[in-house]
Scaffold this active site. Structure first.
Site, PDB file in Angstrom:
ATOM      1  N   PHE A  22       1.853  -3.635   3.939  1.00  0.00           N
ATOM      2  CA  PHE A  22       2.212  -4.958   4.442  1.00  0.00           C
ATOM      3  C   PHE A  22       3.691  -5.221   4.205  1.00  0.00           C
ATOM      4  O   PHE A  22       4.284  -4.768   3.217  1.00  0.00           O
ATOM      5  CB  PHE A  22       1.387  -6.031   3.742  1.00  0.00           C
TER       6      PHE A  22
ATOM      7  N   HIS B 119      -9.689   2.695   0.262  1.00  0.00           N
ATOM      8  CA  HIS B 119      -8.265   2.360   0.218  1.00  0.00           C
ATOM      9  C   HIS B 119      -7.954   1.658  -1.102  1.00  0.00           C
ATOM     10  O   HIS B 119      -8.316   0.498  -1.313  1.00  0.00           O
ATOM     11  CB  HIS B 119      -7.926   1.451   1.397  1.00  0.00           C
TER      12      HIS B 119
ATOM     13  N   GLU C 194      -0.262   5.756  13.602  1.00  0.00           N
ATOM     14  CA  GLU C 194       0.056   6.989  12.882  1.00  0.00           C
ATOM     15  C   GLU C 194      -0.101   8.208  13.774  1.00  0.00           C
ATOM     16  O   GLU C 194       0.666   9.166  13.673  1.00  0.00           O
ATOM     17  CB  GLU C 194      -0.810   7.110  11.636  1.00  0.00           C
TER      18      GLU C 194
ATOM     19  N   CYS D  59       0.806  -1.222   0.000  1.00  0.00           N
ATOM     20  CA  CYS D  59       0.000   0.000   0.000  1.00  0.00           C
ATOM     21  C   CYS D  59       0.839   1.271   0.000  1.00  0.00           C
ATOM     22  O   CYS D  59       0.289   2.380   0.025  1.00  0.00           O
ATOM     23  CB  CYS D  59      -0.960  -0.017   1.188  1.00  0.00           C
TER      24      CYS D  59
ATOM     25  N   LYS E 124      -9.038   8.697   2.531  1.00  0.00           N
ATOM     26  CA  LYS E 124      -9.648   7.371   2.473  1.00  0.00           C
ATOM     27  C   LYS E 124     -11.060   7.373   3.058  1.00  0.00           C
ATOM     28  O   LYS E 124     -11.841   6.457   2.781  1.00  0.00           O
ATOM     29  CB  LYS E 124      -8.774   6.349   3.188  1.00  0.00           C
TER      30      LYS E 124
ATOM     31  N   HIS F  62      -1.932   8.353   6.092  1.00  0.00           N
ATOM     32  CA  HIS F  62      -2.294   7.055   5.519  1.00  0.00           C
ATOM     33  C   HIS F  62      -3.725   6.725   5.942  1.00  0.00           C
ATOM     34  O   HIS F  62      -4.508   6.249   5.129  1.00  0.00           O
ATOM     35  CB  HIS F  62      -1.300   5.991   5.983  1.00  0.00           C
TER      36      HIS F  62
END
Length: 416
Positions: A404, A345, A322, A171, A340, A311
Site C-alpha cells: 500500500f 499473506h 505483476e 507489504c 502465498k 508477490h
C-alpha cells in the site's frame, strides 16, 4: 534537469549464511520448506479469535510455544510478532554457525521489516481499558505495540550493538529490510546483519479492515483453497502471520570462516508508484523501476533471470499487474511461483519469508509449486509452476514485493 543518473556501484554480493522461519507452514525452516514444497493447499483454518467478523479464517503459526523457544520470562513481555522475530533470529544465527558470545556486537546490525507492529496487544489492552479501566492496562503495552521493538528485542537477545532499525513499507517491509541490510554491509558499517521481517495481525480489527476493503478471500467453506495466486477463481488474499530472518555477511568474510552460503543477495531495487493508496499501477510502471534497479545493481540482464518468486497475492488486480510487469521486463522464460498459495499473506513479513524461500530454491535447485492453481487465468501468460515442485538449476532469481502507498521493493538473489 539532469541527463544522466548516478554512477553504477560495483556489484556486491551479500552471503546468506543463516535462515530462520516461523510461518503458517510450521516452526523452523525445515518445516516451512517442506510445507511449501508440498503445496497441499493453503495452511488456513478457522481462527477462534476472529469469530463474529466477516472473514473468520487465516493462516496462523501452528504449535508455536514462545516459552519453550525464548524463555517464559521473556515471552510474557513480548507481543507475538516480537516472539516470532526472536525465535526466527535465534534459529538463523545458529544456522549460520555464529556464536554471539564471541562476536564484536558493535559490528552486528539488526534490520527487520514490520507493517503493523503489535496489533494484537493493542487490541487486547484496549479491551482491558474499556472493560475494566486504566489501572488494569499492562505497563508493557507500548513496548509490545511499537514496531521497532522486534529489532530491539533481537538485538538484546544476541548482543547486537550495531545499527538497529525497522522498515515499514507495508507489504514490502521485509524486502526493504533485506535490501537495507545489504547496504549496511556494502558501506562497511557492519560485518554481520540480522535481517528479515515479522508480523502477527490475524486479529479482528485488522481482518475486518481488509475485509471492508474487499481484499480478503471469502471462501468460508474452503479455507484450504482460498489463496490461489494466478488462478481464474482467485478472489482475494488470506491474512497470515509469521517471520523470517536471514543472516547476511560479506562474501569474503563468510568464505574466510568457512561458512556454508545458502545463496547471495546480489541486487536490490526500490520505487514508488505515485498512483493510488491501495491499488497498484495497473501496468506496473513503478514496480518496473524497482525490478530494473535490482538488475542494474547486480550487473545482470533480464535474460539472466531464471526464476521469479512473485508477490502473487491472489487478488485480481495485483496478479494481473505483476504478470504484465514480468512479461514486459523478464519475458516468458523465468519460472514463476507464489508461496502465498500455501502460507497466505503475512503483510510486513511476507517479503522476508519469500526471500528465504527464494534462497532455498537456489540452494536446492527446486522451485516450489503455487498451491491451488487449478485453472490458470488465461490472461496470465506466465510459466507458473503448479501441482508439483520443479527440479532444475536456478542461477539467478528475483523476489518481488509490493505494498500500500505504492511501495515496491525487489531483491535479486544468485546461487552460491
Amino acid at each position: 534537469m539532469p541527463t544522466a543518473g548516478p554512477a553504477r556501484a560495483e556489484p556486491f554480493d551479500a552471503a546468506v549464511t543463516g535462515i530462520g522461519m516461523v510461518t503458517a507452514g510450521g516452526v523452523g525452516t525445515p518445516a516451512t520448506w517442506e510445507r511449501v514444497r508440498e503445496a497441499a493447499g493453503t495452511a488456513a483454518r478457522e481462527v477462534p479469535e476472529l469469530a463474529g467478523v466477516p472473514v473468520g479464517f487465516g493462516c496462523v503459526v501452528p504449535g508455536f510455544d514462545a516459552a519453550a523457544l525464548i524463555g517464559r520470562r521473556k515471552a510474557w513481555r513480548l507481543d507475538r510478532s516480537n516472539q516470532f522475530a526472536v525465535a526466527a533470529a535465534l534459529e538463523a544465527v545458529a544456522d549460520a554457525g555464529l556464536d554471539p558470545s564471541g562476536w564484536d556486537g558493535a559490528r552486528v546490525g539488526v534490520v527487520l521489516g514490520c507493517g503493523l507492529g503489535g496489533a494484537g496487544s493493542w487490541e487486547k489492552q484496549y479491551d482491558v481499558l474499556r472493560e475494566t479501566g486504566p489501572q488494569k492496562v499492562s505497563p508493557m503495552l507500548i513496548p509490545m505495540l511499537v514496531p521497532n521493538m522486534s529489532a530491539g528485542y533481537v538485538a538484546m537477545e544476541v548482543g547486537a550493538r550495531g545499527p538497529n532499525l525497522v522498515t515499514a513499507t507495508a507489504c514490502a517491509s521485509g524486502t526493504t529490510a533485506v535490501g537495507t541490510a545489504r547496504e549496511l554491509l556494502r558501506s562497511g558499517a557492519c560485518d554481520v546483519v540480522i535481517t528479515g521481517g515479522t508480523e502477527s495481525c490475524v486479529v479482528p480489527s485488522i481482518s475486518t479492515g481488509f475485509s471492508q476493503m474487499g481484499a480478503l478471500s471469502e471462501r468460508h467453506d474452503d479455507p484450504a483453497g482460498a489463496s490461489r495466486p494466478f488462478d481464474s477463481g482467485r478472489d482475494g488474499f488470506v491474512l497470515a502471520e509469521g517471520a523470517a530472518v536471514l543472516v547476511l555477511e560479506r562474501s569474503g568474510d563468510a568464505a574466510a570462516r568457512g561458512a556454508r552460503v545458502r545463496a547471495r543477495v546480489s541486487g536490490y531495487g526500490a520505487s514508488g508508484d505515485a498512483h493510488n493508496a491501495t491499488a497498484p499501477d495497473p501496468e506496473g510502471a513503478g514496480a518496473e523501476l524497482a525490478v530494473r534497479a535490482a538488475l542494474a545493481d547486480a550487473g545482470l540482464e533480464p535474460g539472466d533471470i531464471d526464476h521469479v518468486n512473485a508477490h502473487g497475492t491472489s487478488t485480481p488486480l495485483n496478479d494481473m499487474m505483476e504478470c504484465r510487469l514480468i512479461r514486459r521486463v523478464l519475458g516468458d522464460r523465468p519460472s514463476v511461483t507464489s508461496v502465498k498459495g500455501v502460507l497466505g499473506h503475512a503483510l510486513g513479513a511476507a517479503g522476508a519469508i519469500e526471500a528465504a524461500v527464494t534462497a532455498l530454491t537456489l540452494e536446492h535447485a527446486l522451485v516450489p509449486p503455487t498451491a491451488n492453481l487449478d485453472s490458470q487465468d488465461p490472461e496470465i501468460d506466465l510459466d507458473v509452476v503448479a501441482k508439483a515442485p520443479r527440479e532444475g538449476e536456478v542461477r539467478a532469481a528475483v523476489s518481488n514485493s509490493f505494498g500500500f502507498g505504492g511501495q515496491n521493493a525487489v531483491l535479486l538473489l544468485t546461487r552460491a
